[in-house]
Design a protein around this motif. Structure first.
Motif, PDB file in Angstrom:
ATOM      1  N   VAL A 127       0.751  -1.320  -0.049  1.00 29.23           N
ATOM      2  CA  VAL A 127      -0.018   0.021   0.221  1.00 29.23           C
ATOM      3  C   VAL A 127       0.783   1.358   0.010  1.00 29.23           C
ATOM      4  O   VAL A 127       1.269   1.818   0.891  1.00 29.23           O
ATOM      5  CB  VAL A 127      -0.810  -0.138   1.200  1.00 29.23           C
ATOM      6  N   SER A 128       1.297   1.590  -0.997  1.00 26.12           N
ATOM      7  CA  SER A 128       2.095   2.725  -1.149  1.00 26.12           C
ATOM      8  C   SER A 128       2.063   3.421  -2.531  1.00 26.12           C
ATOM      9  O   SER A 128       1.011   3.408  -2.832  1.00 26.12           O
ATOM     10  CB  SER A 128       3.491   1.976  -1.343  1.00 26.12           C
ATOM     11  N   LEU A 129       2.981   4.388  -2.528  1.00 26.12           N
ATOM     12  CA  LEU A 129       2.710   5.172  -3.707  1.00 26.12           C
ATOM     13  C   LEU A 129       2.775   4.383  -4.995  1.00 26.12           C
ATOM     14  O   LEU A 129       3.193   3.396  -5.315  1.00 26.12           O
ATOM     15  CB  LEU A 129       3.586   6.394  -3.746  1.00 26.12           C
ATOM     16  N   GLY A 130       2.143   5.277  -6.125  1.00 20.90           N
ATOM     17  CA  GLY A 130       2.278   4.399  -7.044  1.00 20.90           C
ATOM     18  C   GLY A 130       1.251   3.605  -7.755  1.00 20.90           C
ATOM     19  O   GLY A 130       0.986   2.875  -8.640  1.00 20.90           O
ATOM     20  N   ARG A 131       0.243   3.647  -6.640  1.00 19.87           N
ATOM     21  CA  ARG A 131      -1.096   2.836  -7.156  1.00 19.87           C
ATOM     22  C   ARG A 131      -1.808   3.273  -8.167  1.00 19.87           C
ATOM     23  O   ARG A 131      -2.187   2.522  -9.160  1.00 19.87           O
ATOM     24  CB  ARG A 131      -1.996   2.806  -5.776  1.00 19.87           C
ATOM     25  N   ALA A 132      -1.762   4.612  -8.538  1.00 21.46           N
ATOM     26  CA  ALA A 132      -2.650   5.139  -9.308  1.00 21.46           C
ATOM     27  C   ALA A 132      -1.655   5.039 -10.801  1.00 21.46           C
ATOM     28  O   ALA A 132      -2.433   4.783 -11.703  1.00 21.46           O
ATOM     29  CB  ALA A 132      -2.793   6.755  -9.284  1.00 21.46           C
TER      30      ALA A 132
ATOM     31  N   PRO B 307       5.392   3.954   3.177  1.00 23.13           N
ATOM     32  CA  PRO B 307       4.438   3.644   2.055  1.00 23.13           C
ATOM     33  C   PRO B 307       3.011   4.027   2.446  1.00 23.13           C
ATOM     34  O   PRO B 307       2.300   4.664   1.442  1.00 23.13           O
ATOM     35  CB  PRO B 307       4.664   2.025   1.877  1.00 23.13           C
ATOM     36  N   SER B 310       2.422   7.603   2.177  1.00 22.20           N
ATOM     37  CA  SER B 310       2.471   8.128   0.588  1.00 22.20           C
ATOM     38  C   SER B 310       1.093   7.605   0.095  1.00 22.20           C
ATOM     39  O   SER B 310       0.538   8.459  -0.839  1.00 22.20           O
ATOM     40  CB  SER B 310       3.561   7.547  -0.354  1.00 22.20           C
ATOM     41  N   TYR B 311       0.603   6.721   0.500  1.00 25.04           N
ATOM     42  CA  TYR B 311      -0.687   6.120  -0.233  1.00 25.04           C
ATOM     43  C   TYR B 311      -1.826   7.033   0.379  1.00 25.04           C
ATOM     44  O   TYR B 311      -2.558   7.741  -0.469  1.00 25.04           O
ATOM     45  CB  TYR B 311      -1.041   4.759   0.470  1.00 25.04           C
ATOM     46  N   GLU B 314      -1.505  10.284  -1.767  1.00 17.37           N
ATOM     47  CA  GLU B 314      -2.074  10.078  -3.066  1.00 17.37           C
ATOM     48  C   GLU B 314      -3.462  10.104  -2.941  1.00 17.37           C
ATOM     49  O   GLU B 314      -4.198  10.723  -3.798  1.00 17.37           O
ATOM     50  CB  GLU B 314      -1.658   8.444  -3.695  1.00 17.37           C
TER      51      GLU B 314
END
Lengths: 145, 648
Positions: A127-132, B307, B310-311, B314
């Motif tokens: 669950v981190s950035l880059g999901r989008a 993480p 950062s989520y 987002e």
């Protein structure tokens, strides 16, 4: 459409690489790696002109028997490489351009996240950035029924 | 998601099907469900699906028909759809037909006409008012993939669970006798699926009732399904549904445990105020935004993993600009709080945390500062006390506020002033040569005490940025040695910006600087200036200065002072000759300039003292230098004497 999408950093190491898991992914990794040479060649060829005038979309880098490889470079020397299936004759240049533009926009959004250190891998496993970003790439690599 | 430009579909009847991945996923899921329920002989269902071709995977007509009916489309539309998709022609619902049918349903639900062409464009997924389609609804809005709203599934499932029961009851009641009523669940496979679901959802319904009592009551005159469905057989939920049920029950429990009345993603009043306070601690202006790095530092303090943070970023940074506005900040903070309390992070930003929603819900930011974590809100807090009246929270907090804030404000103002004071003299004195730096250094501590006047004088000095500030006059009006006057005398440079050359030392007078400026040696220049001033003055007044030559020297002593202190006020110069005989304007003019004069004088004094110190230091160092030179010479001599002895 796209069989493999890769984001390569300025120092030529991959920030993000993803391919449709139909075949061995290593082949695509290798293709992307070899395409970097072509990218550098194109950049240097265009580099005579001013950097502003240099276009970001590099076009078809090289075709192989089964695949075609397209490239795109940002102003910060981050490269996007996309491998598409050669049998997709319906794919036009404009569509590739639009796909790259979307990639670029998603990449910018990832950059905007203050928790993202430039140079990190764009991970989306946890669950981190880059999901989008990942979702957007998924949308480009759709499977047809 | 875009529909792929793919090859043709697998069926001959329907046109090539363009499916996105999400669509394909859910369609296949649906198909599997419908097919799985087929079991042996399907319920007769719709007449066109009576035959099942052996060897092919088909969706049983019964569940398919139920599914279609659950899409809430009118019956004729459904007939149209089944006709178009080719099931009628082929006689069964193969995968292609099924997919086409689903696509057509989606088109119909979106309001498009039911035609083959409609399915060529990209469509949202079809929505079915059945509980088993919760998973679909989750995929339900592929176009909004980036911000899938999880709460909508929660709500829609509740609604669905209600609606489904009623609709199905109604439909079953109005259906042809081929569909057995719900009351006898084991009788037909189509109902078999529904019953365990309903059982699973019955517990959800209770909580859902709390959530939306009003609309449900309006919608559902019939409440009977609850009893009948829960009377169904023991739950033997299908594979597909167990996971859904479990996940939903868990989530529902979480929601029940959450701050009541609303979902966990809804921000309460107290939370909102707390967030707003925190925002203001980071960024005093509520309408601007917090930069990414500031927010990063702040949120890192929450000790969540990077993480996750950062989520959360987002999710909450809706416009992806790298900065958080107030609603975005509140959303992020709320997500962090929720996460710390153990809630899983949502897939997408819940609707109650959307910036527009937050802005609409809380249009006027509330400035009640009941929680002060930081000290830096002095100035804006001071401006806000008048807005505090709106707060329904504790009034005593507001009463306590003005006192500390004002104190803090006072301190802040002083700090501000002092920094301003420091800044200005510093800027000004950086221009001249380095000796001036020490002057400024010494001048600064004093300037702070003369807050406003020093600013004025510094401003005056700053008005001539290209030229260095005027050299201090070499007069010592107070207790300073006259020797220094003589010391400094030869080094006096030409005056600049209107200050007169230093007059010789005179016994101090009430207005010492003025007199000193004026007298003796200055008379010739003053007299020479007189004609110039006369020339400046209006021709009509020329007679006046000339007619009163004897009084000029006396008068002029104020004139140069005016020039010296107020270069920019030619009016005073003009006023001089006009009121030649009277001495009245002089005192008034004097008063105007006296303040500035005093300021200048103090500065001059300080500079003089600094100069004196430096001069002394210089002389001492020179002395030391000479001595050292002499020592060196002596040593060299010794060395020379010694050398021929050693070097042979």
């Amino acid at each position: 459409m796209a069989v493999c999408v890769a984001v390569i950093a300025k120092e030529n190491y991959p920030l993000y690489i993803r391919s449709t898991p139909t075949e061995n992914e290593l082949k695509f990794h290798y293709m992307v790696h070899t395409s970097l040479d072509v990218v550098d060649e194109k950049i240097s060829a265009m580099g005579k002109a001013l950097v502003d005038q240099r276009e970001l979309y590099l076009g078809l880098l090289y075709p192989t028997e089964d695949y075609k490889v397209y490239g795109y470079v940002t102003n910060s020397k981050v490269k996007f490489v996309m491998v598409v299936d050669s049998s997709n004759t319906a794919l036009r240049d404009n569509e590739i351009r639009s796909m790259f533009r979307k990639l670029h926009n998603s990449y910018t959004d990832v950059m905007c996240n203050p928790f993202y250190n430039p140079g990190d891998r764009i991970q989306s496993r946890f669950v981190s950035l880059g999901r989008a970003f990942d979702n957007m790439v998924t949308s480009m690599m759709i499977q047809v029924c | 998601m875009e529909a792929a430009a793919a090859g043709g579909g697998c069926g001959s009847g329907p046109p090539p099907l363009l499916l996105s991945e999400g669509e394909q996923q859910c369609y296949s899921e649906l198909f599997a469900r419908c097919a799985g329920a087929a079991g042996g002989g399907p319920g007769p269902g719709a007449p066109e699906a009576s035959r099942v071709a052996p060897g092919t995977v088909t969706a049983a007509a019964g569940p398919v028909a139920d599914l279609f009916r659950a899409s809430q489309l009118p019956a004729e539309t459904l007939h149209q759809i089944t006709e178009l998709c080719g099931a009628k022609r082929v006689g069964y619902f193969g995968p292609t037909q099924f997919y086409v049918a689903l696509k057509l349903i989606a088109a119909a639900q979106s309001g498009l006409p039911v035609r083959i062409e409609s399915i060529k464009c990209e469509l949202p997924l079809p929505r079915f008012m059945m509980s088993k389609n919760d998973g679909e609804i989750r995929f339900g809005n592929p176009a909004e993939l980036h911000g899938t709203k999880v709460q909508i599934p929660y709500l829609t499932t509740e609604k669905n669970s209600f609606k489904r029961m009623d609709d199905e009851d109604k439909q079953q009641e109005t259906q042809s006798p081929t569909m057995s009523p719900l009351a006898s669940p084991p009788s037909s496979p189509p109902h078999y699926q529904r019953v365990p679901l309903s059982h699973g959802y019955s517990k959800l319904r209770s909580s859902a009732e709390q959530m939306h009592p009003a609309p449900y009551e309006a919608r559902q005159p019939l409440v009977q399904p609850e009893g009948s469905s829960s009377g169904g057989p023991g739950t033997k939920p299908l594979r597909h549904q167990t996971s859904l049920i479990r996940s939903f029950s868990v989530e529902r429990e979480l929601q029940d445990n959450s701050s009541y009345l609303d979902e966990p993603w809804r921000i309460t009043e107290e939370q909102r105020e707390y967030y707003v306070n925190q925002f203001r601690s980071l960024q005093p202006d509520p309408s601007s935004f917090i930069s990414g790095s500031v927010a990063k530092n702040f949120f890192t303090k929450s000790k969540l993993s990077i993480p996750e943070l950062s989520y959360i970023w987002e999710l909450s940074d809706a416009d992806c600009d790298g900065a958080l506005t107030l609603p975005e900040f509140c959303a992020a903070f709320h997500l962090i709080v929720a996460r710390k309390n153990g809630y899983p992070l949502p897939e997408g930003l819940p609707p109650t945390l959307q910036p527009e929603y937050l802005q609409a819900a809380f249009p006027k930011p509330k400035w009640d500062c009941q929680l002060f974590d930081s000290y830096s809100e002095s100035l804006p807090a001071n401006q806000q006390p008048r807005d505090l009246n709106r707060m329904e929270t504790s009034v005593k907090d507001t009463a306590d506020l003005p006192v500390p804030t004002q104190d803090v404000t006072g301190d802040d103002k002083q700090v501000l002033k002092s920094t301003v004071n420091e800044a200005l003299p510093k800027d000004v004195s950086e221009d001249p040569a380095t000796p001036k730096d020490s002057n400024s250094l010494k001048a600064r501590p004093r300037s702070r005490s003369y807050s406003s006047t020093s600013i004025e004088e510094a401003m005056k000095r700053g008005e001539d940025p290209p030229t260095p500030p005027p050299r201090p006059q070499k007069t010592h009006s107070r207790a300073s040695s006259l020797d220094l006057n003589k010391v400094f005398q030869p080094s006096v440079p030409a005056t600049k910006s209107g200050l007169l050359p230093p007059p010789p030392a005179l016994p101090p007078r009430p207005c010492p600087s003025q007199s000193e400026q004026v007298l003796e040696a200055e008379l010739p220049p003053q007299l020479s200036r007189a004609p110039s001033q006369a020339a400046e003055s209006s021709p009509s007044k020329k007679d006046v200065p000339y007619s009163q030559p004897p009084s000029k020297p006396i008068r002029r002593k104020f004139r140069p002072e005016n020039q010296a202190t107020e270069n920019q006020e030619p009016s005073t110069v003009g006023s001089g000759p006009a009121s030649a005989a009277t001495v009245k304007p002089h005192p008034t003019v004097q008063k105007q300039s006296s303040k500035q004069k005093k300021a200048i004088q103090t500065a001059i004094r300080k500079n003089k003292e600094a100069n004196a110190v430096l001069a002394r230091l210089n002389s001492e160092l020179q002395q030391q230098l000479k001595e050292v030179h002499q020592e060196r010479i002596a040593l060299e001599n010794q060395l020379e004497q010694l050398r021929p002895v050693t070097v042979l």
